[in-house]
Write an enzyme that holds these catalytic residues in place. Structure first.
Site, mmCIF file in Angstrom:
data_model
loop_
_atom_site.group_PDB
_atom_site.id
_atom_site.type_symbol
_atom_site.label_atom_id
_atom_site.label_comp_id
_atom_site.label_asym_id
_atom_site.label_seq_id
_atom_site.Cartn_x
_atom_site.Cartn_y
_atom_site.Cartn_z
ATOM 1 N N ASP A 140 26.686 37.370 70.638
ATOM 2 C CA ASP A 140 28.015 36.539 70.247
ATOM 3 C C ASP A 140 29.375 37.124 70.708
ATOM 4 O OD1 ASP A 140 25.912 35.312 68.862
ATOM 5 O OD2 ASP A 140 26.344 36.192 66.869
ATOM 6 N N GLY A 183 25.591 31.549 69.674
ATOM 7 C CA GLY A 183 26.705 31.958 69.175
ATOM 8 C C GLY A 183 27.258 31.817 67.859
HETATM 9 O O1 F6P Z 1 23.906 36.867 65.893
HETATM 10 C C1 F6P Z 1 22.975 36.702 66.975
HETATM 11 C C2 F6P Z 1 22.060 35.335 66.968
HETATM 12 O O2 F6P Z 1 21.505 35.427 68.151
HETATM 13 C C3 F6P Z 1 23.032 34.364 66.906
HETATM 14 O O3 F6P Z 1 23.601 33.762 68.039
HETATM 15 C C4 F6P Z 1 22.109 33.333 66.413
HETATM 16 O O4 F6P Z 1 22.803 32.121 65.569
HETATM 17 C C5 F6P Z 1 21.304 33.852 65.378
HETATM 18 O O5 F6P Z 1 21.522 35.310 65.787
HETATM 19 C C6 F6P Z 1 19.867 33.531 65.318
HETATM 20 O O6 F6P Z 1 19.191 34.288 64.117
HETATM 21 P P1 F6P Z 1 17.773 34.225 63.998
HETATM 22 O O7 F6P Z 1 17.124 35.541 64.985
HETATM 23 O O8 F6P Z 1 17.454 34.773 62.582
HETATM 24 O O9 F6P Z 1 17.251 33.044 64.381
#
Ligand code: F6P
Length: 357
Positions: A140, A183
């Protein structure tokens, strides 16, 4: 200090293995330390027996440098200060994490994580009197104290490559292609890949748009590419989210489909939506992510072994440095709407979907 632990925490990204490798090689060869790799972030220290193995520098070869993900495993839920128990209650089990760390007989800890995981690890280290140094990673790119965090540049390359692939098919079919990128909660991937990949429009959480303005912009185009950041709001100001069974927001998803629905009655071109998702987090790290990760790993070891604790390793002014964790994670970076990149995009004729611009 002879025994140090290393763990990865929070969502994975490309370059984590390169950072672990940097820690192991430098700590072993330069300081003669034994490095324990703690599995699954804090979960490895909650589990009994503790999930950790000695990492042999001989295994830290070029394959490790190239490999995506984290070979230690990671976790982005289960905050030990508010840990979900089987009976549905929440408890503070941070002492279990501290006990797990001390059970390994470790003298210090290096944690590779985003701002959320780093804050949790910092709290644990203070409560448990654990010398602690953090390394920043996040696709991010929202940790404002460092010019680079591990993972962002690789995610950016993936998103840019996706735009390169969407352009020809958009042109072949005279379609509007919407690419939804990650993001949380900043629009850095969307803004950067939109410029690098020649998007017609970039929609960000930082810049409110109007559906009618988007439709008016698209009317003059035979085909178009829109990049939208997952955290961009709907016109009403709501975010598109996914909730768990308790009704808590777990992640963002759906803004691309929302835009497609809202625009479909207003423009004649067909619209297709691509949600890039976790593809942005996987794959082999780009050269720069390998370099920053390696520099962070080496510097984190030097910092810890010099007796500096509660530090965040950062890249700033072309150099690797360490600053206090509070200073480091206290600065959130969202897209600067008056900054060079937004001005560059505007200069290139890229629309942000605003009215009367
Ligand atoms: O913070 C990193 C990130 O990839 C974000 O961009 C995204 O919203 C989130 O993590 C997704 O999380 P998860 O892996 O729990 O789906």
């Amino acid at each position: 200090m002879k025994k140090i632990g290393v763990l990865t925490s929070g969502g994975d990204c490309a370059g984590l293995n390169a950072a672990i490798r940097g820690v192991v090689l430098h700590a072993s060869h330069h300081y003669g330390c034994t490095v324990y790799g703690i599995r699954q972030g804090t979960h490895g220290l909650i589990h009994r027996p503790v999930l950790a193995d000695i990492l042999d520098p001989k295994d830290m070869n070029d394959d490790v440098l190239r490999k995506g993900g984290t070979f230690l495993g990671t976790i982005n839920k289960g905050n030990p200060f508010h840990f979900p128990m089987k009976d549905g209650t929440y408890q503070d089990i941070s002492q279990t994490v501290i006990d797990g760390f001390h059970a390994l007989g470790l003298d210090g800890l290096i944690g590779i994580g985003g701002d959320g995981s780093t804050a949790i690890l910092q709290k644990i280290s203070k409560a448990g009197n654990i010398p602690f140094v953090a390394i920043p990673k996040t696709i991010d790119d929202d940790i404002g104290s460092t010019d680079h965090s591990i993972g962002f540049l690789t995610a950016l390359d993936v998103a840019t490559d996706s735009l390169d692939r969407l352009h020809p098919t958009a042109q072949s079919h005279n379609r509007v292609m919407i690419l939804e990128v990650m993001g949380r909660d900043a629009g850095h991937i969307a803004l950067n890949c939109g410029i690098a990949g020649g998007a017609d429009m970039i929609l960000l959480p930082e810049i409110p748009y109007k559906i009618d303005a988007i439709a008016a912009f698209l009317k003059n185009k035979t085909s178009a590419i829109i990049v939208v950041a997952e955290a961009a709001e709907r016109e009403s100001g709501e975010k598109s989210t996914v909730k768990n069974e308790l009704g808590n927001v777990t992640r963002y998803a759906g803004i691309g489909d929302y835009l497609s629905r809202e625009l479909s009655g207003k423009i004649s071109a067909e619209i297709r939506v691509t949600v890039l998702g976790h593809i942005q987090r996987g794959g082999s790290p780009c050269a720069k992510d390998r370099i920053f990760a390696s520099a962070f790993g080496v510097h984190a070891v030097d910092t810890l072994l010099a007796g500096r604790t509660d530090r965040l390793v950062v890249w700033s002014g072309g150099e690797v440095k360490d600053i206090s964790i509070n200073d480091g994670i206290g600065i959130y970076r969202s897209v600067d709407i008056h900054g060079s990149l937004v001005r560059t995009a505007r200069g290139l004729g890229i629309s942000f979907g605003e009215e009367n611009v």
